[in-house]
Design a protein around this motif. Structure first.
Motif, PDB file in Angstrom:
ATOM      1  N   ARG A   1      35.509  38.010  40.916  1.00 39.37           N
ATOM      2  CA  ARG A   1      34.659  39.098  41.415  1.00 39.37           C
ATOM      3  C   ARG A   1      33.335  39.181  40.652  1.00 39.37           C
ATOM      4  N   PHE A   2      33.399  39.052  39.305  1.00 34.65           N
ATOM      5  CA  PHE A   2      32.203  39.318  38.491  1.00 34.65           C
ATOM      6  C   PHE A   2      31.591  38.073  37.859  1.00 34.65           C
ATOM      7  N   GLY A   3      32.208  36.914  38.062  1.00 33.85           N
ATOM      8  CA  GLY A   3      31.555  35.660  37.704  1.00 33.85           C
ATOM      9  C   GLY A   3      31.798  35.138  36.305  1.00 33.85           C
ATOM     10  N   THR A   4      31.619  35.962  35.298  1.00 30.73           N
ATOM     11  CA  THR A   4      31.738  35.540  33.898  1.00 30.73           C
ATOM     12  C   THR A   4      32.427  36.635  33.093  1.00 30.73           C
ATOM     13  N   LEU A   5      32.798  36.303  31.847  1.00 29.23           N
ATOM     14  CA  LEU A   5      33.344  37.327  30.967  1.00 29.23           C
ATOM     15  C   LEU A   5      32.331  38.445  30.746  1.00 29.23           C
ATOM     16  N   ALA A   6      31.061  38.061  30.548  1.00 35.27           N
ATOM     17  CA  ALA A   6      30.016  39.080  30.377  1.00 35.27           C
ATOM     18  C   ALA A   6      29.918  39.963  31.608  1.00 35.27           C
ATOM     19  N   GLY A   7      30.079  39.354  32.784  1.00 39.00           N
ATOM     20  CA  GLY A   7      30.037  40.128  34.018  1.00 39.00           C
ATOM     21  C   GLY A   7      31.189  41.102  34.130  1.00 39.00           C
ATOM     22  N   VAL A   8      32.380  40.680  33.674  1.00 38.59           N
ATOM     23  CA  VAL A   8      33.550  41.564  33.703  1.00 38.59           C
ATOM     24  C   VAL A   8      33.326  42.769  32.791  1.00 38.59           C
ATOM     25  N   PHE A   9      32.925  42.503  31.540  1.00 35.64           N
ATOM     26  CA  PHE A   9      32.763  43.596  30.585  1.00 35.64           C
ATOM     27  C   PHE A   9      31.530  44.452  30.887  1.00 35.64           C
ATOM     28  N   GLY A  10      30.579  43.885  31.587  1.00 28.68           N
ATOM     29  CA  GLY A  10      29.389  44.655  31.945  1.00 28.68           C
ATOM     30  C   GLY A  10      29.522  45.414  33.255  1.00 28.68           C
ATOM     31  N   ALA A  11      30.582  45.147  34.009  1.00 31.07           N
ATOM     32  CA  ALA A  11      30.747  45.782  35.321  1.00 31.07           C
ATOM     33  C   ALA A  11      31.026  47.275  35.184  1.00 31.07           C
ATOM     34  N   PRO A  12      30.518  48.085  36.105  1.00 36.56           N
ATOM     35  CA  PRO A  12      30.828  49.520  36.089  1.00 36.56           C
ATOM     36  C   PRO A  12      32.318  49.765  36.297  1.00 36.56           C
ATOM     37  N   GLN A  13      32.786  50.859  35.752  1.00 35.45           N
ATOM     38  CA  GLN A  13      34.212  51.164  35.821  1.00 35.45           C
ATOM     39  C   GLN A  13      34.719  51.228  37.260  1.00 35.45           C
ATOM     40  N   HIS A  14      33.969  51.855  38.149  1.00 33.03           N
ATOM     41  CA  HIS A  14      34.469  52.023  39.519  1.00 33.03           C
ATOM     42  C   HIS A  14      34.597  50.691  40.247  1.00 33.03           C
ATOM     43  N   LEU A  15      33.770  49.705  39.880  1.00 34.34           N
ATOM     44  CA  LEU A  15      33.897  48.387  40.505  1.00 34.34           C
ATOM     45  C   LEU A  15      35.077  47.616  39.913  1.00 34.34           C
ATOM     46  N   LEU A  16      35.326  47.789  38.627  1.00 34.74           N
ATOM     47  CA  LEU A  16      36.507  47.162  38.019  1.00 34.74           C
ATOM     48  C   LEU A  16      37.776  47.635  38.716  1.00 34.74           C
ATOM     49  N   GLN A  17      37.822  48.907  39.052  1.00 36.61           N
ATOM     50  CA  GLN A  17      39.023  49.479  39.666  1.00 36.61           C
ATOM     51  C   GLN A  17      39.230  49.016  41.104  1.00 36.61           C
ATOM     52  N   GLU A  18      38.233  48.347  41.680  1.00 39.15           N
ATOM     53  CA  GLU A  18      38.408  47.801  43.020  1.00 39.15           C
ATOM     54  C   GLU A  18      39.222  46.505  43.008  1.00 39.15           C
ATOM     55  N   VAL A  19      39.392  45.928  41.819  1.00 37.51           N
ATOM     56  CA  VAL A  19      40.188  44.700  41.690  1.00 37.51           C
ATOM     57  C   VAL A  19      41.668  45.068  41.637  1.00 37.51           C
ATOM     58  N   LYS A  20      42.470  44.419  42.474  1.00 37.19           N
ATOM     59  CA  LYS A  20      43.895  44.726  42.548  1.00 37.19           C
ATOM     60  C   LYS A  20      44.558  44.546  41.189  1.00 37.19           C
ATOM     61  N   GLY A  21      45.284  45.562  40.750  1.00 37.41           N
ATOM     62  CA  GLY A  21      45.973  45.510  39.467  1.00 37.41           C
ATOM     63  C   GLY A  21      45.241  46.207  38.344  1.00 37.41           C
ATOM     64  N   VAL A  22      43.992  46.600  38.596  1.00 39.74           N
ATOM     65  CA  VAL A  22      43.188  47.278  37.569  1.00 39.74           C
ATOM     66  C   VAL A  22      43.087  48.760  37.929  1.00 39.74           C
ATOM     67  N   GLY A  23      43.775  49.593  37.160  1.00 36.76           N
ATOM     68  CA  GLY A  23      43.696  51.032  37.367  1.00 36.76           C
ATOM     69  C   GLY A  23      42.665  51.662  36.451  1.00 36.76           C
ATOM     70  N   GLU A  24      42.628  52.977  36.460  1.00 37.83           N
ATOM     71  CA  GLU A  24      41.628  53.692  35.666  1.00 37.83           C
ATOM     72  C   GLU A  24      41.777  53.416  34.178  1.00 37.83           C
ATOM     73  N   ALA A  25      43.016  53.439  33.673  1.00 45.40           N
ATOM     74  CA  ALA A  25      43.235  53.241  32.237  1.00 45.40           C
ATOM     75  C   ALA A  25      42.787  51.854  31.798  1.00 45.40           C
ATOM     76  N   VAL A  26      43.116  50.829  32.581  1.00 41.95           N
ATOM     77  CA  VAL A  26      42.720  49.462  32.235  1.00 41.95           C
ATOM     78  C   VAL A  26      41.198  49.321  32.297  1.00 41.95           C
ATOM     79  N   ALA A  27      40.580  49.885  33.329  1.00 34.01           N
ATOM     80  CA  ALA A  27      39.118  49.811  33.453  1.00 34.01           C
ATOM     81  C   ALA A  27      38.430  50.490  32.272  1.00 34.01           C
ATOM     82  N   LEU A  28      38.958  51.638  31.851  1.00 35.81           N
ATOM     83  CA  LEU A  28      38.378  52.336  30.692  1.00 35.81           C
ATOM     84  C   LEU A  28      38.509  51.504  29.423  1.00 35.81           C
ATOM     85  N   ASP A  29      39.663  50.848  29.250  1.00 41.79           N
ATOM     86  CA  ASP A  29      39.861  50.024  28.061  1.00 41.79           C
ATOM     87  C   ASP A  29      38.921  48.816  28.061  1.00 41.79           C
TER      88      ASP A  29
END
Length: 263
Positions: A92-120
Protein backbone atom coordinates in the motif's frame (compact mmCIF):
# COMPACT_ATOMS: atom_id res chain seq x y z
CA UNK A 1 -56.16 -31.65 15.71
CA UNK A 2 -52.86 -33.48 15.76
CA UNK A 3 -50.42 -32.27 18.37
CA UNK A 4 -46.73 -32.16 17.56
CA UNK A 5 -44.78 -33.63 20.46
CA UNK A 6 -42.11 -31.36 21.95
CA UNK A 7 -38.47 -31.93 21.06
CA UNK A 8 -36.35 -33.67 23.67
CA UNK A 9 -34.43 -31.20 25.80
CA UNK A 10 -30.79 -32.17 25.54
CA UNK A 11 -29.69 -28.69 26.63
CA UNK A 12 -31.57 -25.82 28.29
CA UNK A 13 -31.19 -23.71 25.15
CA UNK A 14 -33.72 -21.24 23.83
CA UNK A 15 -34.66 -21.88 20.17
CA UNK A 16 -32.52 -19.83 17.82
CA UNK A 17 -30.01 -18.79 20.47
CA UNK A 18 -26.85 -19.68 18.49
CA UNK A 19 -24.54 -17.59 20.68
CA UNK A 20 -25.44 -19.64 23.79
CA UNK A 21 -25.07 -22.86 21.82
CA UNK A 22 -21.55 -22.03 20.64
CA UNK A 23 -20.59 -20.80 24.09
CA UNK A 24 -21.65 -24.16 25.53
CA UNK A 25 -19.76 -26.04 22.83
CA UNK A 26 -16.61 -24.03 23.57
CA UNK A 27 -16.93 -24.75 27.32
CA UNK A 28 -17.31 -28.46 26.69
CA UNK A 29 -14.33 -28.49 24.35
CA UNK A 30 -12.19 -26.79 26.97
CA UNK A 31 -13.12 -29.46 29.54
CA UNK A 32 -12.35 -32.33 27.19
CA UNK A 33 -9.17 -34.32 27.95
CA UNK A 34 -6.10 -33.53 25.91
CA UNK A 35 -5.66 -35.79 22.88
CA UNK A 36 -2.55 -36.91 21.12
CA UNK A 37 -4.36 -35.91 17.91
CA UNK A 38 -4.50 -32.20 18.97
CA UNK A 39 -3.57 -29.78 16.16
CA UNK A 40 0.09 -28.75 16.05
CA UNK A 41 1.29 -25.35 17.19
CA UNK A 42 0.58 -22.58 14.68
CA UNK A 43 3.22 -22.52 11.94
CA UNK A 44 4.13 -18.88 12.45
CA UNK A 45 5.51 -19.42 15.97
CA UNK A 46 8.55 -21.25 14.61
CA UNK A 47 8.87 -18.65 11.87
CA UNK A 48 9.04 -15.89 14.47
CA UNK A 49 11.82 -17.65 16.36
CA UNK A 50 13.82 -18.19 13.16
CA UNK A 51 13.40 -14.56 12.08
CA UNK A 52 14.50 -13.26 15.47
CA UNK A 53 17.53 -15.56 15.43
CA UNK A 54 18.51 -14.37 11.95
CA UNK A 55 18.30 -10.74 13.05
CA UNK A 56 20.20 -11.47 16.27
CA UNK A 57 23.02 -13.26 14.46
CA UNK A 58 23.33 -11.25 11.25
CA UNK A 59 21.65 -7.90 11.84
CA UNK A 60 19.26 -6.02 9.57
CA UNK A 61 21.27 -6.77 6.41
CA UNK A 62 19.97 -10.35 6.54
CA UNK A 63 16.32 -9.28 6.42
CA UNK A 64 14.06 -7.89 3.71
CA UNK A 65 11.98 -4.81 4.47
CA UNK A 66 8.82 -6.85 5.01
CA UNK A 67 10.69 -9.04 7.51
CA UNK A 68 11.81 -5.98 9.49
CA UNK A 69 8.17 -4.93 9.57
CA UNK A 70 7.18 -8.44 10.63
CA UNK A 71 9.56 -8.29 13.60
CA UNK A 72 7.88 -5.09 14.75
CA UNK A 73 4.38 -6.46 14.20
CA UNK A 74 5.19 -9.57 16.27
CA UNK A 75 4.94 -7.42 19.39
CA UNK A 76 1.88 -5.51 18.25
CA UNK A 77 -0.10 -8.52 16.98
CA UNK A 78 0.96 -11.48 19.16
CA UNK A 79 -1.37 -14.25 17.96
CA UNK A 80 -1.51 -13.87 14.17
CA UNK A 81 0.66 -14.54 11.16
CA UNK A 82 1.97 -11.02 10.49
CA UNK A 83 3.73 -11.69 7.17
CA UNK A 84 0.60 -10.99 5.06
CA UNK A 85 -0.01 -7.76 7.02
CA UNK A 86 3.59 -6.60 6.60
CA UNK A 87 3.46 -7.27 2.86
CA UNK A 88 0.09 -5.54 2.57
CA UNK A 89 1.45 -2.43 4.32
CA UNK A 90 4.44 -2.27 1.99
CA UNK A 91 2.20 -2.92 -0.99
CA UNK A 92 0.00 0.00 0.00
CA UNK A 93 2.68 2.53 1.03
CA UNK A 94 5.67 1.41 -1.02
CA UNK A 95 8.55 1.56 1.48
CA UNK A 96 9.23 1.30 5.20
CA UNK A 97 9.45 5.10 5.30
CA UNK A 98 6.08 5.23 3.57
CA UNK A 99 4.54 2.89 6.15
CA UNK A 100 5.83 4.85 9.14
CA UNK A 101 5.02 8.17 7.51
CA UNK A 102 1.46 7.21 6.56
CA UNK A 103 -1.43 8.86 8.44
CA UNK A 104 -3.10 6.72 11.06
CA UNK A 105 -6.45 6.55 9.28
CA UNK A 106 -4.82 5.21 6.11
CA UNK A 107 -2.87 2.59 8.06
CA UNK A 108 -6.17 1.35 9.49
CA UNK A 109 -7.49 0.76 5.97
CA UNK A 110 -5.05 -2.16 5.65
CA UNK A 111 -6.65 -5.46 6.65
CA UNK A 112 -5.36 -6.60 10.03
CA UNK A 113 -4.31 -3.14 11.22
CA UNK A 114 -6.59 -1.76 13.93
CA UNK A 115 -6.42 1.48 15.85
CA UNK A 116 -3.99 0.20 18.49
CA UNK A 117 -1.54 -1.17 15.90
CA UNK A 118 -1.75 2.02 13.82
CA UNK A 119 -1.04 4.14 16.91
CA UNK A 120 1.97 1.99 17.80
CA UNK A 121 3.36 2.32 14.26
CA UNK A 122 3.02 6.11 14.52
CA UNK A 123 4.69 6.03 17.95
CA UNK A 124 7.69 4.22 16.44
CA UNK A 125 7.79 6.84 13.66
CA UNK A 126 7.74 9.63 16.25
CA UNK A 127 10.61 8.01 18.15
CA UNK A 128 12.63 7.91 14.93
CA UNK A 129 11.95 11.58 14.23
CA UNK A 130 12.93 12.55 17.77
CA UNK A 131 16.15 10.59 17.39
CA UNK A 132 17.02 12.45 14.17
CA UNK A 133 16.09 15.80 15.71
CA UNK A 134 18.36 15.11 18.68
CA UNK A 135 21.26 15.00 16.22
CA UNK A 136 20.74 18.74 15.66
CA UNK A 137 20.81 19.82 19.28
CA UNK A 138 23.76 21.86 20.46
CA UNK A 139 25.35 21.70 17.02
CA UNK A 140 25.90 24.33 14.36
CA UNK A 141 23.13 23.43 11.95
CA UNK A 142 24.95 24.63 8.85
CA UNK A 143 27.80 22.20 9.55
CA UNK A 144 25.31 19.34 10.08
CA UNK A 145 23.40 19.80 6.84
CA UNK A 146 22.85 16.11 6.14
CA UNK A 147 21.30 15.74 9.62
CA UNK A 148 18.94 18.64 8.83
CA UNK A 149 17.85 17.01 5.57
CA UNK A 150 17.41 13.58 7.17
CA UNK A 151 15.27 15.02 9.95
CA UNK A 152 13.10 17.13 7.65
CA UNK A 153 12.63 14.22 5.27
CA UNK A 154 11.55 11.89 8.10
CA UNK A 155 9.17 14.49 9.51
CA UNK A 156 7.57 15.73 6.29
CA UNK A 157 8.19 13.62 3.18
CA UNK A 158 5.08 11.46 3.58
CA UNK A 159 2.64 14.09 4.78
CA UNK A 160 -0.49 14.11 2.62
CA UNK A 161 -0.90 17.89 2.94
CA UNK A 162 1.57 20.73 2.66
CA UNK A 163 3.07 22.08 5.85
CA UNK A 164 5.42 25.01 6.34
CA UNK A 165 8.12 24.49 8.97
CA UNK A 166 10.76 26.89 10.28
CA UNK A 167 14.03 26.07 12.00
CA UNK A 168 14.95 29.06 14.19
CA UNK A 169 18.67 29.54 14.83
CA UNK A 170 20.70 31.73 17.20
CA UNK A 171 23.79 33.77 16.33
CA UNK A 172 25.92 30.59 16.49
CA UNK A 173 23.50 28.90 14.05
CA UNK A 174 22.41 26.52 16.81
CA UNK A 175 18.80 25.33 16.73
CA UNK A 176 16.53 27.30 19.08
CA UNK A 177 13.18 25.96 17.94
CA UNK A 178 11.57 23.86 15.23
CA UNK A 179 7.96 24.79 14.55
CA UNK A 180 5.28 24.02 11.99
CA UNK A 181 3.86 27.46 11.21
CA UNK A 182 1.12 26.55 8.76
CA UNK A 183 -0.70 23.55 7.36
CA UNK A 184 -2.44 23.76 4.02
CA UNK A 185 -3.91 21.62 1.25
CA UNK A 186 -2.31 19.04 -1.02
CA UNK A 187 -0.68 21.77 -3.12
CA UNK A 188 -0.76 25.05 -1.20
CA UNK A 189 0.14 26.46 2.22
CA UNK A 190 -0.61 30.09 3.12
CA UNK A 191 2.49 31.79 4.54
CA UNK A 192 2.59 35.31 5.97
CA UNK A 193 6.05 36.93 6.06
CA UNK A 194 5.04 39.28 8.89
CA UNK A 195 4.09 36.33 11.12
CA UNK A 196 7.35 34.55 10.32
CA UNK A 197 9.43 37.58 11.27
CA UNK A 198 7.32 38.25 14.37
CA UNK A 199 7.92 34.72 15.65
CA UNK A 200 11.65 34.98 14.95
CA UNK A 201 11.82 38.15 17.08
CA UNK A 202 9.88 36.46 19.90
CA UNK A 203 12.47 33.68 19.97
CA UNK A 204 15.44 36.07 19.56
CA UNK A 205 16.44 34.13 16.45
CA UNK A 206 19.00 35.63 14.11
CA UNK A 207 18.65 33.13 11.27
CA UNK A 208 16.00 30.91 9.71
CA UNK A 209 15.80 27.81 7.59
CA UNK A 210 12.45 27.53 5.83
CA UNK A 211 11.13 24.07 5.00
CA UNK A 212 7.99 22.82 3.33
CA UNK A 213 6.90 19.61 1.63
CA UNK A 214 5.36 18.78 -1.72
CA UNK A 215 2.89 15.89 -1.24
CA UNK A 216 3.07 15.23 -4.99
CA UNK A 217 6.59 13.92 -4.36
CA UNK A 218 8.32 16.33 -6.75
CA UNK A 219 10.46 18.85 -4.82
CA UNK A 220 10.88 21.24 -7.75
CA UNK A 221 10.22 24.82 -6.50
CA UNK A 222 7.22 26.61 -7.92
CA UNK A 223 7.17 30.30 -8.82
CA UNK A 224 5.04 30.89 -5.70
CA UNK A 225 7.69 29.14 -3.55
CA UNK A 226 10.40 31.42 -4.94
CA UNK A 227 8.40 34.62 -4.50
CA UNK A 228 7.38 33.74 -0.96
CA UNK A 229 11.01 33.05 -0.02
CA UNK A 230 12.12 36.41 -1.38
CA UNK A 231 9.38 38.22 0.55
CA UNK A 232 10.38 36.60 3.85
CA UNK A 233 14.09 37.29 3.27
CA UNK A 234 13.38 40.94 2.42
CA UNK A 235 11.16 41.39 5.51
CA UNK A 236 13.71 39.74 7.81
CA UNK A 237 16.91 41.42 6.59
CA UNK A 238 16.32 44.94 8.05
CA UNK A 239 15.81 43.32 11.48
CA UNK A 240 19.10 41.45 11.37
CA UNK A 241 17.54 38.08 10.59
CA UNK A 242 19.05 35.96 7.81
CA UNK A 243 17.21 33.36 5.77
CA UNK A 244 19.86 30.70 5.17
CA UNK A 245 17.79 28.51 2.87
CA UNK A 246 14.39 27.28 1.86
CA UNK A 247 14.28 23.48 1.54
CA UNK A 248 11.51 21.70 -0.32
CA UNK A 249 11.00 18.06 0.69
CA UNK A 250 9.66 15.45 -1.72
CA UNK A 251 9.15 11.73 -1.18
CA UNK A 252 12.43 10.76 -2.83
CA UNK A 253 14.54 13.87 -2.57
CA UNK A 254 14.74 17.57 -1.79
CA UNK A 255 15.52 20.90 -3.41
CA UNK A 256 17.47 23.82 -1.92
CA UNK A 257 16.48 27.25 -3.18
CA UNK A 258 19.83 28.62 -2.01
CA UNK A 259 21.67 25.86 -3.85
CA UNK A 260 19.64 26.62 -6.98
CA UNK A 261 20.38 30.35 -6.51
CA UNK A 262 16.70 31.23 -6.62
CA UNK A 263 16.81 33.95 -3.93
Amino acid sequence: MTKIPPLPEADPLRPGDERQFFAQQKTRASKAPASSDAPPEQHYHGHRDRLRARYREHGDAALADYEILELILFRLIPRRDTKPIAKALLGRFGTLAGVFGAPQHLLQEVKGVGEAVALDIKLIATAGQRMLKSELRDKQVLSSWSAVINYCHAAMAHETKEQFRILFLDKRNTLIADEVQQRGTIDHTPVYPREVVKRALELSATALILVHNHPSGDPTPSRADIEMTKLIAEAAKPLGITVHDHIIIGKDGHASLKGLRLF
